[in-house]
Design an enzyme around this catalytic site. Structure first.
Site, PDB file in Angstrom:
ATOM      1  CG  ASP A  12      -0.504   3.290  -6.799  1.00 15.23           C
ATOM      2  OD1 ASP A  12      -0.716   2.174  -7.302  1.00 15.23           O
ATOM      3  OD2 ASP A  12       0.638   3.776  -6.662  1.00 15.23           O
ATOM      4  CE  LYS A  15      -5.189   3.372 -13.111  1.00 15.26           C
ATOM      5  NZ  LYS A  15      -4.218   4.042 -12.240  1.00 15.26           N
ATOM      6  N   GLY A  39      -1.404  -2.876 -10.361  1.00 12.84           N
ATOM      7  CA  GLY A  39      -1.930  -3.800  -9.351  1.00 12.84           C
ATOM      8  C   GLY A  39      -3.037  -3.200  -8.537  1.00 12.84           C
ATOM      9  CG  HIS A  40      -6.794  -2.946  -9.028  1.00 13.45           C
ATOM     10  ND1 HIS A  40      -6.442  -2.426 -10.248  1.00 13.45           N
ATOM     11  CD2 HIS A  40      -7.818  -3.773  -9.250  1.00 13.45           C
ATOM     12  CE1 HIS A  40      -7.228  -2.931 -11.168  1.00 13.45           C
ATOM     13  NE2 HIS A  40      -8.073  -3.750 -10.604  1.00 13.45           N
ATOM     14  CD  GLN A 217       1.433   1.101 -15.454  1.00 11.61           C
ATOM     15  OE1 GLN A 217       1.244   1.096 -16.655  1.00 11.61           O
ATOM     16  NE2 GLN A 217       1.327   0.009 -14.730  1.00 11.61           N
TER      17      GLN A 217
HETATM   18  P1  IMP Z   1       7.998   0.415 -14.191  1.00 12.39           P
HETATM   19  O1  IMP Z   1       6.659   0.667 -14.798  1.00 12.39           O
HETATM   20  O2  IMP Z   1       8.046  -0.833 -13.366  1.00 12.39           O
HETATM   21  O3  IMP Z   1       9.101   0.505 -15.188  1.00 12.39           O
HETATM   22  O4  IMP Z   1       8.281   1.593 -13.143  1.00 12.39           O
HETATM   23  C1  IMP Z   1       8.459   2.938 -13.556  1.00 12.39           C
HETATM   24  C2  IMP Z   1       7.791   3.900 -12.599  1.00 12.39           C
HETATM   25  O5  IMP Z   1       6.385   3.757 -12.660  1.00 12.39           O
HETATM   26  C3  IMP Z   1       8.161   3.670 -11.126  1.00 12.39           C
HETATM   27  O6  IMP Z   1       8.177   4.927 -10.473  1.00 12.39           O
HETATM   28  C4  IMP Z   1       7.005   2.842 -10.606  1.00 12.39           C
HETATM   29  O7  IMP Z   1       6.847   2.975  -9.212  1.00 12.39           O
HETATM   30  C5  IMP Z   1       5.859   3.466 -11.378  1.00 12.39           C
HETATM   31  N1  IMP Z   1       4.718   2.557 -11.551  1.00 12.39           N
HETATM   32  C6  IMP Z   1       4.619   1.538 -12.425  1.00 12.39           C
HETATM   33  N2  IMP Z   1       3.417   0.943 -12.310  1.00 12.39           N
HETATM   34  C7  IMP Z   1       2.753   1.612 -11.380  1.00 12.39           C
HETATM   35  C8  IMP Z   1       1.419   1.495 -10.837  1.00 12.39           C
HETATM   36  O8  IMP Z   1       0.605   0.652 -11.232  1.00 12.39           O
HETATM   37  N3  IMP Z   1       1.090   2.392  -9.870  1.00 12.39           N
HETATM   38  C9  IMP Z   1       1.947   3.361  -9.443  1.00 12.39           C
HETATM   39  N4  IMP Z   1       3.174   3.520  -9.930  1.00 12.39           N
HETATM   40  C10 IMP Z   1       3.576   2.652 -10.883  1.00 12.39           C
END
Ligand code: IMP
Length: 413
Positions: A12, A15, A39-40, A217
């Site tokens: 977040d 990017k 997501g954005h 991420q």
């Molecule tokens: P997962 O990717 O859904 O398995 O989540 C694993 C961890 O990554 C969690 O702490 C989520 O909040 C974090 N996470 C996954 N995708 C994002 C993102 O796009 N932005 C911020 N945190 C993310």
């Protein structure tokens, strides 16, 4: 020529804004890992779009968008996003036949396991990311290319469901009926079949074009180098983007790292500079720090140069963008973490275990007036000093400073 954009913190960082700013320079924009956990929100001609799976190049009518082999694709979400943009974007969209699919049971497993973990939950986005990657690594996953032969795919999935029946029953995960499964796979083949190709070959054939690898991420969520187990299930760092696209390291021209002027995190896990007081609340409100994918309030705190230096080194950043500087307007003092303390001992590197770490801060003067400007010389002097302090400590050029949500609210140095 291939450039790469990567997040340096826990995601977040903004990017999307930098990708949007520079996307016009690229012929091909590539996603190489993660899935619809990313997501954005982007605003084009006054209309809001939520991008989760599609590369940001869909906003540039001339760019081709590639969903690379390292991505995990939830076909339902991909179809939904294509529909929200209009079918014309299909002309400029390719999906790797080697990308693994997220199926409904992956999502159900993700959510069921999070519930069972109770207070030790990872705080995942609940999108099935971990279970889909787990199947990929266990060599029992299904790939987008397999939609070409639905009978064979149904056989494979039927066997897979049988093998996992005990586990699925334990978690309360339902499997689809044979008819529903066939209908769904057929729909995906009809809607997406023409897009599914060997994108590795496509990228190799177009090496003379300008390409952008768009990270999802961020570094501290990397499965190997992040704050395990509170991480996502892919390699989010620069080298992961190469694996996830099939582009060789020697083709990489430039790596741009993106960090916010402060730090946020969603989900659980250690976060040394988290501020539980007024400052954290103020950052959250001024920065609108609520998740795009899940709407969760983000945990907020100060900039951490130890973590940023680690991220810049892991990714080999050539330049850095510091986002949302204006969110720190109106603070008397701004803190920056310059080291950690573990068991009373000071360290200046990012350790493998972050749990017991306490931050060591320096306090800099805040600034009067606003950082909402577009020229470096118009930034309040203390805001300039703040950026220069970070730059010195991470030993990497800060090329962009973002000072507001709009595309042009950016200082380019
Ligand atoms: P997962 O990717 O859904 O398995 O989540 C694993 C961890 O990554 C969690 O702490 C989520 O909040 C974090 N996470 C996954 N995708 C994002 C993102 O796009 N932005 C911020 N945190 C993310």
């Amino acid at each position: 020529m291939v450039d790469l954009i990567v997040g340096l913190q826990w995601g977040d960082e903004g990017k999307g804004k930098i990708v949007d700013l520079v996307a016009k320079n690229y012929d091909i924009v590539i996603r190489s890992q993660g899935g619809h956990n990313a997501g954005h929100t982007v605003v084009v001609n006054g209309k809001k779009y939520a991008l989760h799976l599609l590369p940001s190049g869909v906003l540039n009518p001339n760019a081709t968008n590639v969903i690379g082999n390292g991505v995990v694709v939830y076909p339902k979400q991909l179809i939904k996003e294509i529909n929200s943009f209009g079918h014309d974007i299909k002309k400029k969209l390719l999906v790797s036949d080697k990308a693994h699919m997220i199926l409904d049971h992956h999502i159900a497993i993700d959510q069921a396991r999070e519930k069972l973990r109770g207070k030790n939950a990872i705080g995942t986005t609940g999108r099935g990311i971990g279970p889909a990657y787990a199947d990929k690594i266990a060599r029992v996953g299904v790939r987008m290319g397999e939609l070409k032969n639905i009978d064979k795919l149904i056989d494979k999935l039927t066997h897979y469901y049988e093998m996992n029946k005990g586990y699925f029953d334990y978690l309360g995960v339902k499997i689809p009926s044979a008819e529903d499964l066939r209908a769904e796979l057929q729909e995906w083949q009809d809607e997406l079949g023409e897009l599914i190709v060997n994108t590795t070959n496509y990228l190799w054939d177009n090496m003379d074009k300008n390409m952008l690898l768009e990270g999802a991420q961020a570094t501290l969520l990397d499965i190997d180098h992040g704050t395990y187990p509170y991480v996502t299930s892919s390699n989010t760092i620069a080298s992961g983007a190469l694996t996830g696209s099939g582009i060789a390291p020697k083709n990489l021209n430039k790596v741009i790292g993106i960090a916010k002027a402060y730090t946020t995190r969603v989900g659980n896990g250690p976060f040394p500079t988290e501020d539980f007081g007024e400052a954290g609340d103020k950052i959250r409100e001024q920065g609108g720090e609520y998740g795009t994918t899940t709407g969760r309030p983000r945990r907020c705190g100060w900039f951490d140069v130890v973590a940023a230096r680690y991220a810049v080194t892991l990714n080999g950043c050539d330049e850095v963008a510091i986002m949302k500087l204006d969110v720190l307007d109106g603070f008397d003092k701004v803190k920056v973490c310059v080291g950690y303390e573990i068991d009373g001992k000071k360290i200046d590197y990012f350790p493998s275990e972050l749990d017991e770490v306490k931050p060591v801060y320096v306090e800099l003067d805040g600034w009067n007036g606003s950082a909402r400007v577009t020229k470096w010389e118009d930034l309040p002097e203390n805001a300039q000093k703040y950026i220069e302090f970070i730059e010195e400590n991470i030993d990497t050029k800060i090329k962009y400073v973002s000072t507001g949500a709009e595309r042009n609210a950016t200082v380019i140095r």
